[in-house]
Design a protein around this motif. Structure first.
Motif, PDB file in Angstrom:
ATOM      1  N   ILE A  21      57.222  30.271 -48.899  1.00 54.91           N
ATOM      2  CA  ILE A  21      56.235  29.300 -48.419  1.00 54.91           C
ATOM      3  C   ILE A  21      56.033  28.337 -49.587  1.00 54.91           C
ATOM      4  CG2 ILE A  21      54.384  30.976 -48.908  1.00 54.91           C
ATOM      5  CD1 ILE A  21      52.795  29.661 -46.603  1.00 54.91           C
ATOM      6  N   SER A  41      53.520  20.793 -37.816  1.00 56.64           N
ATOM      7  CA  SER A  41      52.994  21.860 -38.663  1.00 56.64           C
ATOM      8  C   SER A  41      54.008  22.969 -38.837  1.00 56.64           C
ATOM      9  CB  SER A  41      51.734  22.440 -38.022  1.00 56.64           C
ATOM     10  OG  SER A  41      50.753  21.423 -37.909  1.00 56.64           O
ATOM     11  N   SER A  42      53.869  23.685 -39.948  1.00 54.98           N
ATOM     12  CA  SER A  42      54.644  24.902 -40.104  1.00 54.98           C
ATOM     13  C   SER A  42      53.677  26.029 -40.442  1.00 54.98           C
ATOM     14  CB  SER A  42      55.753  24.674 -41.132  1.00 54.98           C
ATOM     15  OG  SER A  42      55.636  25.496 -42.237  1.00 54.98           O
ATOM     16  N   VAL A  82      54.149  25.333 -51.233  1.00 57.08           N
ATOM     17  CA  VAL A  82      52.904  24.553 -51.288  1.00 57.08           C
ATOM     18  C   VAL A  82      52.609  24.261 -52.749  1.00 57.08           C
ATOM     19  CG1 VAL A  82      51.886  25.309 -49.109  1.00 57.08           C
ATOM     20  CG2 VAL A  82      51.642  26.773 -51.095  1.00 57.08           C
ATOM     21  N   THR A 106      51.008  19.073 -46.846  1.00 56.86           N
ATOM     22  CA  THR A 106      52.323  18.548 -47.194  1.00 56.86           C
ATOM     23  C   THR A 106      52.688  17.393 -46.253  1.00 56.86           C
ATOM     24  OG1 THR A 106      53.074  20.523 -46.034  1.00 56.86           O
ATOM     25  CG2 THR A 106      53.247  20.541 -48.392  1.00 56.86           C
ATOM     26  N   ARG A 114      54.024  17.177 -42.642  1.00 56.98           N
ATOM     27  CA  ARG A 114      54.241  18.526 -42.118  1.00 56.98           C
ATOM     28  C   ARG A 114      53.397  19.561 -42.854  1.00 56.98           C
ATOM     29  NH1 ARG A 114      58.601  17.701 -40.750  1.00 56.98           N
ATOM     30  NH2 ARG A 114      57.626  17.027 -38.850  1.00 56.98           N
ATOM     31  N   THR A 131      57.631  19.901 -49.286  1.00 55.38           N
ATOM     32  CA  THR A 131      57.752  21.299 -48.890  1.00 55.38           C
ATOM     33  C   THR A 131      59.162  21.562 -48.394  1.00 55.38           C
ATOM     34  OG1 THR A 131      56.744  23.107 -47.632  1.00 55.38           O
ATOM     35  CG2 THR A 131      57.019  21.016 -46.463  1.00 55.38           C
ATOM     36  N   SER A 148      59.742  25.075 -46.705  1.00 53.21           N
ATOM     37  CA  SER A 148      59.469  26.487 -46.425  1.00 53.21           C
ATOM     38  C   SER A 148      60.616  27.106 -45.629  1.00 53.21           C
ATOM     39  CB  SER A 148      58.150  26.635 -45.668  1.00 53.21           C
ATOM     40  OG  SER A 148      57.076  26.260 -46.501  1.00 53.21           O
ATOM     41  N   VAL A 181      51.446  22.860 -44.030  1.00 58.27           N
ATOM     42  CA  VAL A 181      51.819  24.272 -44.040  1.00 58.27           C
ATOM     43  C   VAL A 181      50.538  25.107 -43.894  1.00 58.27           C
ATOM     44  CG1 VAL A 181      52.698  26.129 -45.517  1.00 58.27           C
ATOM     45  CG2 VAL A 181      53.849  23.906 -45.493  1.00 58.27           C
ATOM     46  N   TYR A 182      50.578  26.107 -43.020  1.00 62.08           N
ATOM     47  CA  TYR A 182      49.437  27.016 -42.825  1.00 62.08           C
ATOM     48  C   TYR A 182      49.888  28.429 -43.123  1.00 62.08           C
ATOM     49  CZ  TYR A 182      47.841  22.928 -40.339  1.00 62.08           C
ATOM     50  OH  TYR A 182      47.499  21.640 -40.036  1.00 62.08           O
ATOM     51  N   SER A 183      48.998  29.210 -43.694  1.00 62.95           N
ATOM     52  CA  SER A 183      49.355  30.612 -43.898  1.00 62.95           C
ATOM     53  C   SER A 183      48.527  31.476 -42.961  1.00 62.95           C
ATOM     54  CB  SER A 183      49.166  31.014 -45.354  1.00 62.95           C
ATOM     55  OG  SER A 183      47.899  30.670 -45.822  1.00 62.95           O
ATOM     56  N   ASP A 210      53.191  29.924 -41.300  1.00 68.87           N
ATOM     57  CA  ASP A 210      53.947  31.047 -41.861  1.00 68.87           C
ATOM     58  C   ASP A 210      53.098  32.309 -41.828  1.00 68.87           C
ATOM     59  OD1 ASP A 210      55.699  32.674 -43.331  1.00 68.87           O
ATOM     60  OD2 ASP A 210      56.269  31.016 -44.655  1.00 68.87           O
TER      61      ASP A 210
END
Ligand code: ARG
Ligand code: ZN
Length: 505
Positions: free
Chosen positions: A196, A329-330, A198, A342, A345, A265, A267, A347-349, A332
């Motif tokens: 991931i 969005s991505s 970030v 980012t 796009r 990013t 990922s 990034v979410y965890s 993970d």
């Protein structure tokens, strides 16, 4: 020191057979007509950010990074959580000074080859400060204690101001789990199923050689090669479909809008590729969701992502046209515990909540199109993104911005909470909760002070004026003084710089 003196000293050194020599002028020949000043100098090791003195570099401006990265995620547990990364970074830059040397930032990766305008440079161990080095060369310094991770390039011939340079850097290493100055996870953060990625504020140097500061924005292209079945998600739009050969798949991405390095990013994971959707204004939305997230997280995530087209429409009505050519969005499954905006796009965890999606989307205008010139101006990012969720909630009948402000302002809080001056929170306070909620509170108080019309005109002027660039709190104050006709010195002093609870406007 004059030119002739320099020559004499060099001559002496040669005569006694000393290969490298400490020279006070730093390796330079004097410019004609200015005998005291070296013409070719070393670019600085940082851009001058007082929180991160070694972030970014001086003496040049990058226009494009092309990153070809080959990545193999860790083997299954109990194998160590380490991946293998090898990369070729093709970096186009222009010298902004006559350069004898210049630096890039690179942390935890080893350079194995380099060419400068097609000419091979030799890797050497770092020379003593000020020492002469013969020929085209490069070397690396990895000083964890000082957070000084530098790749120095000595091009030959030397670079003239205005000259365009193509640098090709071959590098690689074992990926781990880097941390920022606060020990929070960031950078190319190795997960069991991939990585991931970030990198706010200075983590991009953990995965490619970069001038790692928002002041040097550039466009990017990516070719990320991973084991077949893995998906690599970077910024911008797919540059053709993924290509598989010999059990490995290459994902190509093209990010045509200039971006700050911390917003890159790439990922890697077991992502499902969702169907493309569009905002009313035609922004294509490409989403990627980890196949392994739980059913309840998946439901929350799906509901939030489905709102993205409407959120773009709404924020365009407040902040002006969406500033980039793509979004999406991505999400993970492996968690770093926070999301990042980012560029194009986020990034979410773990999962993506509605509020977080609104927050990361709003950053595209506020943080990404307009970025902080120095990291101390971070409240302009986080205050705005937080306030944007107040606006979204107001628009959707969830809660008014005034009610959100009141529920932040009314409760009793500790003196320590009010003591943080969010206009200069320090490197350990960049992501302190006060930067977010006092930041949003400051914007609401500004709205009450200047009125709705000037407030929304101001944010559109701000985005338009500084898009694809960086700006400061002083620039922000100037925009609002312009649109409101008011002197806002005392207002910003109280809300951003006073270590006490600000009074209501
Ligand atoms: N900008 C991110 C957000 O508010 C938070 C980044 C936190 N980064 C960090 N290195 N702790 O969405
Ligand atoms: Zn944020």
């Amino acid at each position: 020191m004059t030119a002739s003196r320099t020559t004499v000293v060099r001559g002496l050194a040669t005569a006694v057979g000393i290969v490298s020599l400490v020279s006070v002028t730093g390796l330079a020949t004097a410019a004609p007509g200015d005998p005291g000043k070296p013409r070719f100098t070393a670019g600085s090791e940082g851009v001058g950010d007082n929180y991160f003195p070694y972030s970014g570099n001086g003496g040049y401006d990058v226009s494009h990074y092309d990153l070809a990265i080959d990545y193999t995620p860790p083997a299954p547990s109990p194998a160590p959580l380490e991946g293998q990364l090898s990369g070729v970074a093709t970096i186009d830059l222009t010298a902004t000074a006559d350069l004898d040397r210049f630096n890039l930032d690179l942390r935890g990766m080893t350079v194995s080859a380099m060419t400068v305008n097609g000419k091979r440079a030799t890797g050497i161990t770092p020379p003593a400060p000020g020492a002469e080095v013969d020929g085209a060369a490069y070397w690396q310094v990895q000083d964890d204690a000082e957070r000084r991770w530098e790749l120095t390039v000595q091009p030959r011939p030397k670079l003239k101001k205005g000259q365009s340079v193509r640098l090709v850097v071959t590098y690689g290493g074992t990926t781990t789990r880097p941390t920022d100055i606060e020990q929070a996870p960031y950078g190319w953060y190795t997960t069991r199923d991939g990585a991931i990625v970030v990198s706010e504020p200075d983590g991009s140097m953990t995965w490619y050689p970069v001038s790692d500061h928002p002041r040097d924005k550039a466009t990017y292209s990516f070719r990320i090669t991973v084991p077949e079945g893995k998906v690599a998600v970077a910024n911008g739009l797919p540059d053709g479909p993924p290509v598989t050969a010999n059990g490995r798949t290459t994902w190509s991405w093209d990010a045509v809008d200039e971006q700050a390095s911390y917003l890159t990013t790439a990922s890697v994971g077991d992502f499902e590729v969702l169907p493309v959707t569009y905002s009313a204004s035609g922004v294509p939305i490409h989403d990627f969701v980890d196949r392994k997230i739980s059913a309840s997280r998946r439901a929350t995530t799906n509901a939030s992502l489905a709102l993205q087209p409407r959120m773009i429409d709404f924020f365009e009505s407040r902040f002006g046209p969406y500033p980039f050519s793509a979004f999406g969005s991505s999400v993970d499954n492996d968690s770093v515990g926070y999301a990042l905006e980012t560029q194009t796009r986020p990034v979410y965890s773990g999962s993506a909540s509605q509020g977080t999606v609104a927050h990361e989307l709003a950053h595209q205008w506020l943080g990404n199109a307009v970025s902080p010139k120095d990291w101390k101006h971070i409240w302009l990012n986080e205050g705005w993104a937080t306030y944007a969720t107040w606006l979204w909630n107001e628009e959707n009948g969830i809660r008014t911005a005034q009610a959100a402000f009141d529920s932040w302002y009314a409760p009793a809080r500790t003196p320590e909470y009010w003591a943080l001056p969010i206009g200069d929170p320090g490197p350990m306070g960049l992501f302190a909760t006060q930067v977010y909620d006092r930041g949003a509170g400051t914007l609401h108080a500004l709205r009450l002070t200047v009125g709705d019309e000037a407030f929304f005109e101001g944010v559109q002027t701000w985005v338009q004026r500084y898009a694809d660039s960086t700006a400061t709190t002083a620039d922000f104050q100037a925009v609002y003084e312009e649109v409101s006709g008011q002197d806002l010195d005392a207002f910003f002093q109280e809300w951003l710089a006073t270590p006490a609870k600000p009074s209501l406007p």
